[in-house]
Design a protein around this motif. Sequence first.
Motif, PDB file in Angstrom:
ATOM      1  N   GLN A  23       0.898  -1.247   0.012  1.00  0.00           N
ATOM      2  CA  GLN A  23      -0.086   0.002   0.039  1.00  0.00           C
ATOM      3  C   GLN A  23       0.823   1.435  -0.195  1.00  0.00           C
ATOM      4  N   SER A  26       2.465   1.617  -3.422  1.00  0.00           N
ATOM      5  CA  SER A  26       1.721   2.180  -4.403  1.00  0.00           C
ATOM      6  C   SER A  26       1.479   3.616  -4.225  1.00  0.00           C
ATOM      7  N   GLU A  27       1.278   4.040  -2.890  1.00  0.00           N
ATOM      8  CA  GLU A  27       0.888   5.480  -2.798  1.00  0.00           C
ATOM      9  C   GLU A  27       2.163   6.419  -3.285  1.00  0.00           C
ATOM     10  N   ASN A  30       2.727   6.162  -7.296  1.00  0.00           N
ATOM     11  CA  ASN A  30       1.481   6.881  -8.042  1.00  0.00           C
ATOM     12  C   ASN A  30       1.672   8.279  -7.856  1.00  0.00           C
ATOM     13  N   GLY A  31       2.531   8.906  -6.819  1.00  0.00           N
ATOM     14  CA  GLY A  31       2.707  10.110  -6.804  1.00  0.00           C
ATOM     15  C   GLY A  31       1.793  10.791  -5.672  1.00  0.00           C
ATOM     16  N   GLU A  32       0.832   9.849  -5.123  1.00  0.00           N
ATOM     17  CA  GLU A  32       0.026  10.334  -4.061  1.00  0.00           C
ATOM     18  C   GLU A  32       0.757  11.194  -2.738  1.00  0.00           C
ATOM     19  N   ILE A  33       1.877  10.677  -2.536  1.00  0.00           N
ATOM     20  CA  ILE A  33       2.647  10.953  -1.417  1.00  0.00           C
ATOM     21  C   ILE A  33       4.262  10.824  -1.718  1.00  0.00           C
ATOM     22  N   LYS A  41       3.738   9.910   7.842  1.00  0.00           N
ATOM     23  CA  LYS A  41       2.086   9.454   7.722  1.00  0.00           C
ATOM     24  C   LYS A  41       2.008   8.259   8.703  1.00  0.00           C
TER      25      LYS A  41
END
Length: 140
Positions: A23, A26-27, A30-33, A41
């Motif tokens: 997870q 993946s984040e 994908n450039g989410e974080i 976090k």
Amino acid sequence: MENKEGQYVKRTQKDYTLAFKLQVVSEVENGEIGLKAAQRKYGIQGDNTIRTWIEKHGQYDKSYKIRSMKKSPEQELMELRQQMKLLEKQNRRLEKELNQADKKALFFDMMIDIAEEEFQIPIRKKSLPEQLINSKKKKK
């Protein structure tokens, strides 16, 4: 991680489940974080922990470039067939253009022949220009 008395307990790699690691990876991918934001976090202590997870479980290498994934023989065959169809289509288009260019050249050649007959003037240069003739005589 804290125990019941409120004391901090250092986490180890074994404390993180594979699903959790995937997870986080993946984040990040994908450039989410970002790496540091994911570390804060999720309370991950080590600076290289997430990088290690990305190397092991992600689609990116150390410099975060996409890995070249091995293609199955079926995928390669399908890509080659598509490439072949594209090349055949381009070949047909180029042959058509060549045919049209040949017809144009023949048509223009016929027009010059007709114009030469009609106007009784030589349009095509059959001899060298006078300057070239004179310069060749001087060289000899």
